[in-house]
Scaffold this motif. Structure first.
Motif, mmCIF file in Angstrom:
data_model
loop_
_atom_site.group_PDB
_atom_site.id
_atom_site.type_symbol
_atom_site.label_atom_id
_atom_site.label_comp_id
_atom_site.label_asym_id
_atom_site.label_seq_id
_atom_site.Cartn_x
_atom_site.Cartn_y
_atom_site.Cartn_z
ATOM 1 N N UNK A 256 0.797 -1.688 0.135
ATOM 2 C CA UNK A 256 0.143 0.020 0.225
ATOM 3 C C UNK A 256 0.674 0.911 -0.149
ATOM 4 N N UNK A 257 2.439 1.128 -0.073
ATOM 5 C CA UNK A 257 3.164 2.527 0.222
ATOM 6 C C UNK A 257 3.428 2.424 -1.913
ATOM 7 N N UNK B 244 -6.339 3.929 -7.533
ATOM 8 C CA UNK B 244 -7.884 2.782 -7.279
ATOM 9 C C UNK B 244 -6.874 1.867 -7.408
ATOM 10 N N UNK B 245 -7.006 0.880 -8.772
ATOM 11 C CA UNK B 245 -7.535 -0.025 -9.100
ATOM 12 C C UNK B 245 -5.565 -1.178 -9.270
ATOM 13 N N UNK B 246 -5.498 -2.299 -9.205
ATOM 14 C CA UNK B 246 -4.295 -3.085 -10.157
ATOM 15 C C UNK B 246 -3.749 -2.551 -11.223
ATOM 16 N N UNK B 247 -5.011 -2.039 -12.349
ATOM 17 C CA UNK B 247 -4.925 -1.705 -13.622
ATOM 18 C C UNK B 247 -5.045 -0.801 -14.113
ATOM 19 N N UNK C 25 -10.654 -4.180 -9.816
ATOM 20 C CA UNK C 25 -11.362 -4.554 -7.853
ATOM 21 C C UNK C 25 -9.955 -3.071 -7.324
ATOM 22 N N UNK C 26 -10.887 -2.441 -5.959
ATOM 23 C CA UNK C 26 -10.381 -2.029 -5.433
ATOM 24 C C UNK C 26 -8.903 -2.008 -5.287
#
Length: 229
Positions: A88-89, A94-97, A133-134
């Motif tokens: 998360x750093x 918002x998403x992996x994409x 996904x988030x």
């Protein structure tokens, strides 16, 4: 080849003095799988961050294929990718994409082509189903893999990982370890996971800001156990 010559790292303290984090490091890192081990605060993360210029040496030099981290940082960071302990750093969108698309922006100008390439990268590592996904809805292993893919998409020659399995349960630890084992890159990890370290070709032990052992995994891990006892 990554070369550290006469490296020391000293940082200022709040009282106006300074603290020596690392000292007397001379290394040539050429093996495909290298692990750094040591207690918390030993200096292993400092050593790891020297390898792509996140930290600069106070004394000495660090070079990657002849490129100095002090004078040629942009080239070094193209050659050496870095993943942090906490994904998360590193996952900033918002998403992996979104994150993988961001990594590809400099090399893939077309938005549609960039999106397709990002989806392909995620699919290679089993993340296509969670691409949109988030990041907060992903498992720990999925987050770590997403962060890893965002770095791999830049196509570095070397991957440096700071404790990539520390925050994971056994299933996800095995998942991430398996992915790292299968990569064609040179992979250098700092880790408390001695099973992961044991699978390296070479292990470095850092203690008190100094390199105190360097060699085959069994011997160096044995020395670490002695120190911790």
């Amino acid at each position: 080849m990554i070369v550290l010559s006469g490296v020391a790292v000293r940082v200022p303290t709040a009282t106006g003095g300074s603290k020596l984090l690392l000292d007397g490091v001379d290394l040539e890192l050429g093996e495909r799988r290298i692990a750094l081990i040591g207690a918390n605060g030993s200096g292993k993360s400092t050593l790891l961050r020297l390898l792509n210029g996140l930290i600069l040496p106070s004394v000495g030099t660090v070079t990657v294929d002849g490129h100095d981290t002090r004078t040629d940082a942009s080239t070094v960071r193209r050659l050496v990718g870095f993943t942090f302990t906490d994904p998360l750093s590193q996952l900033v969108l918002p998403t992996p994409l979104d994150d993988v698309e961001l990594s590809l922006r400099a090399r893939v100008r077309s938005r549609s082509a960039r999106r397709a390439a990002a989806l392909d990268w995620l699919d290679r590592y089993g993340l296509a189903a969670v691409a949109e996904h988030s990041i907060y809805d992903l498992s720990g292993g999925e987050r770590q893999l997403a962060a890893l893919v965002s770095v791999l998409a830049v196509e570095p020659a070397v991957l440096v990982c700071d404790e990539p399995t520390t925050l994971l349960d056994l299933r996800n630890r095995n998942l991430v370890s398996g992915v790292l084992a299968g990569l064609p890159h040179q992979v250098i990890v700092a880790t408390h996971d001695l099973e992961l370290a044991a699978r390296a070709e070479r292990v470095l032990l850092v203690d008190g800001g100094r390199l105190v052992a360097d060699g085959a995994p069994a011997a160096v891990i044995g020395r670490y156990r002695e120190l911790m006892a």
